[in-house]
Motif scaffolding. Sequence first.
Motif, PDB file in Angstrom:
ATOM      1  N   ILE A  66      -4.747  -1.046  11.568  1.00 55.28           N
ATOM      2  CA  ILE A  66      -4.630  -2.166  10.640  1.00 55.28           C
ATOM      3  C   ILE A  66      -3.207  -2.256  10.107  1.00 55.28           C
ATOM      4  CG2 ILE A  66      -5.390  -3.133   8.452  1.00 55.28           C
ATOM      5  CD1 ILE A  66      -8.056  -1.732   8.841  1.00 55.28           C
ATOM      6  N   GLY A  67      -2.614  -3.440  10.243  1.00 54.60           N
ATOM      7  CA  GLY A  67      -1.324  -3.707   9.625  1.00 54.60           C
ATOM      8  C   GLY A  67      -1.570  -4.369   8.292  1.00 54.60           C
ATOM      9  N   PHE A  68      -1.828  -5.663   8.326  1.00 56.46           N
ATOM     10  CA  PHE A  68      -2.132  -6.426   7.128  1.00 56.46           C
ATOM     11  C   PHE A  68      -3.634  -6.681   7.069  1.00 56.46           C
ATOM     12  CE2 PHE A  68      -0.844  -8.919   3.601  1.00 56.46           C
ATOM     13  CZ  PHE A  68      -1.675 -10.031   3.542  1.00 56.46           C
ATOM     14  N   SER A  69      -4.211  -6.605   5.859  1.00 58.36           N
ATOM     15  CA  SER A  69      -5.640  -6.791   5.726  1.00 58.36           C
ATOM     16  C   SER A  69      -5.962  -7.514   4.429  1.00 58.36           C
ATOM     17  CB  SER A  69      -6.355  -5.442   5.753  1.00 58.36           C
ATOM     18  OG  SER A  69      -7.755  -5.602   5.643  1.00 58.36           O
ATOM     19  N   THR A 111      -0.759  -4.791   2.326  1.00 57.26           N
ATOM     20  CA  THR A 111       0.134  -4.642   3.466  1.00 57.26           C
ATOM     21  C   THR A 111       0.097  -3.212   3.995  1.00 57.26           C
ATOM     22  OG1 THR A 111       2.062  -3.941   2.191  1.00 57.26           O
ATOM     23  CG2 THR A 111       1.661  -6.321   2.358  1.00 57.26           C
ATOM     24  N   ASN A 112       0.823  -2.970   5.056  1.00 56.45           N
ATOM     25  CA  ASN A 112       0.869  -1.623   5.638  1.00 56.45           C
ATOM     26  C   ASN A 112       1.637  -0.651   4.754  1.00 56.45           C
ATOM     27  OD1 ASN A 112       3.293  -3.024   6.330  1.00 56.45           O
ATOM     28  ND2 ASN A 112       3.781  -1.394   7.751  1.00 56.45           N
ATOM     29  N   THR A 113       2.385  -1.190   3.786  1.00 55.25           N
ATOM     30  CA  THR A 113       3.093  -0.319   2.828  1.00 55.25           C
ATOM     31  C   THR A 113       2.390  -0.311   1.483  1.00 55.25           C
ATOM     32  OG1 THR A 113       4.560  -2.150   2.237  1.00 55.25           O
ATOM     33  CG2 THR A 113       5.322  -0.619   3.954  1.00 55.25           C
ATOM     34  N   ASP A 114       1.122  -0.768   1.473  1.00 52.91           N
ATOM     35  CA  ASP A 114       0.249  -0.729   0.304  1.00 52.91           C
ATOM     36  C   ASP A 114       0.661  -1.668  -0.812  1.00 52.91           C
ATOM     37  OD1 ASP A 114      -0.381   2.858   0.631  1.00 52.91           O
ATOM     38  OD2 ASP A 114      -1.219   1.128   1.681  1.00 52.91           O
ATOM     39  N   PHE A 131     -10.759  -5.895  -9.899  1.00 55.07           N
ATOM     40  CA  PHE A 131     -10.905  -5.372  -8.543  1.00 55.07           C
ATOM     41  C   PHE A 131      -9.638  -4.626  -8.134  1.00 55.07           C
ATOM     42  CE2 PHE A 131     -13.649  -9.314  -7.236  1.00 55.07           C
ATOM     43  CZ  PHE A 131     -14.569  -8.966  -8.208  1.00 55.07           C
ATOM     44  N   THR A 132      -9.814  -3.671  -7.225  1.00 54.87           N
ATOM     45  CA  THR A 132      -8.686  -2.929  -6.669  1.00 54.87           C
ATOM     46  C   THR A 132      -8.867  -2.793  -5.166  1.00 54.87           C
ATOM     47  OG1 THR A 132      -8.448  -1.638  -8.711  1.00 54.87           O
ATOM     48  CG2 THR A 132      -7.357  -0.811  -6.725  1.00 54.87           C
ATOM     49  N   ILE A 133      -7.866  -3.223  -4.425  1.00 55.18           N
ATOM     50  CA  ILE A 133      -7.864  -3.027  -2.975  1.00 55.18           C
ATOM     51  C   ILE A 133      -7.030  -1.796  -2.660  1.00 55.18           C
ATOM     52  CG2 ILE A 133      -5.881  -4.552  -2.583  1.00 55.18           C
ATOM     53  CD1 ILE A 133      -7.242  -5.430   0.046  1.00 55.18           C
ATOM     54  N   SER A 134      -7.506  -1.029  -1.707  1.00 50.67           N
ATOM     55  CA  SER A 134      -6.766   0.175  -1.303  1.00 50.67           C
ATOM     56  C   SER A 134      -7.060   0.437   0.169  1.00 50.67           C
ATOM     57  CB  SER A 134      -7.178   1.375  -2.158  1.00 50.67           C
ATOM     58  OG  SER A 134      -8.557   1.663  -1.995  1.00 50.67           O
ATOM     59  N   ARG A 135      -6.367   1.409   0.723  1.00 52.02           N
ATOM     60  CA  ARG A 135      -6.599   1.710   2.133  1.00 52.02           C
ATOM     61  C   ARG A 135      -6.374   3.186   2.397  1.00 52.02           C
ATOM     62  NH1 ARG A 135      -2.495  -1.875   5.398  1.00 52.02           N
ATOM     63  NH2 ARG A 135      -3.332  -0.684   7.140  1.00 52.02           N
ATOM     64  N   ASP A 136      -7.056   3.654   3.424  1.00 53.79           N
ATOM     65  CA  ASP A 136      -6.867   5.013   3.931  1.00 53.79           C
ATOM     66  C   ASP A 136      -6.311   4.844   5.344  1.00 53.79           C
ATOM     67  OD1 ASP A 136      -7.198   7.513   5.243  1.00 53.79           O
ATOM     68  OD2 ASP A 136      -8.770   8.068   3.809  1.00 53.79           O
ATOM     69  N   SER A 168      -0.594  -7.090  12.824  1.00 53.52           N
ATOM     70  CA  SER A 168       0.674  -7.518  12.254  1.00 53.52           C
ATOM     71  C   SER A 168       0.917  -6.879  10.898  1.00 53.52           C
ATOM     72  CB  SER A 168       0.695  -9.039  12.100  1.00 53.52           C
ATOM     73  OG  SER A 168       1.852  -9.455  11.414  1.00 53.52           O
ATOM     74  N   VAL A 169       2.176  -6.581  10.617  1.00 55.00           N
ATOM     75  CA  VAL A 169       2.541  -6.068   9.297  1.00 55.00           C
ATOM     76  C   VAL A 169       3.039  -7.190   8.404  1.00 55.00           C
ATOM     77  CG1 VAL A 169       3.074  -3.783  10.188  1.00 55.00           C
ATOM     78  CG2 VAL A 169       4.895  -5.507  10.024  1.00 55.00           C
ATOM     79  N   LEU A 170       3.046  -8.402   8.931  1.00 57.92           N
ATOM     80  CA  LEU A 170       3.459  -9.556   8.144  1.00 57.92           C
ATOM     81  C   LEU A 170       2.290 -10.039   7.291  1.00 57.92           C
ATOM     82  CD1 LEU A 170       5.343 -11.556  10.914  1.00 57.92           C
ATOM     83  CD2 LEU A 170       6.327 -10.005   9.208  1.00 57.92           C
ATOM     84  N   ARG A 171       2.603 -10.669   6.160  1.00 62.64           N
ATOM     85  CA  ARG A 171       1.555 -11.289   5.345  1.00 62.64           C
ATOM     86  C   ARG A 171       0.978 -12.476   6.115  1.00 62.64           C
ATOM     87  NH1 ARG A 171       0.976  -9.771   0.183  1.00 62.64           N
ATOM     88  NH2 ARG A 171       2.583  -8.403  -0.711  1.00 62.64           N
TER      89      ARG A 171
END
Length: 121
Positions: A30-33, A51-54, A66-71, A99-102
Motif C-alpha cells: 500500500i502506498g496511498f490509502s 500517505t506512505n509517510t503517515d 477518528f484516527t487513521i493509522s497503518r502498519d 502510488s505514493v501520490l495523493r
Amino acid sequence: QARVVESGGGLVQAGGSLRLSCVASDIFSIGFSGWYRQAPGKQRELVASITNTDSTEYGDFVKGRFTISRDHDKNTVYLQMNDLEPADTAVYYCAADRSVLRLGLHEYEYWGQGTQVTVSS
C-alpha cells in the motif's frame, strides 16, 4: 489476485467506538490509502486518508473523533472511530493504491467490498 479486505464494522450505540481494518494482499504494498463512506442516498465521501509517510487527512465531519493509522509490516490500514454518532451510519470502504501520490476518489486501483457501520441513538 490483488485485493483489499475490510473488517470491523458492526452495530454500536451512540458514543461508542469501532476499529476498522483494511488488509491488502501481499501482491502489492500500500502506498496511498483512504477510508470512504457512503450512506443511503448520499455520495461517497472521504473519511480519512494516509500517505506512505503517515501523513493524514480527514473529512471535516470527523472533528477529532477518528484516527487513521497503518502498519507497514502488515500492509494494513486502520480506522479508529470514537464518539460515534447516528450520522456516521454508512458503509465504509477502504481504498488503496501502490502510488505514493495523493489520490482522489476515482483514482484508486483497489477497493474493498465495504463494511457496514450502524450507530443507534
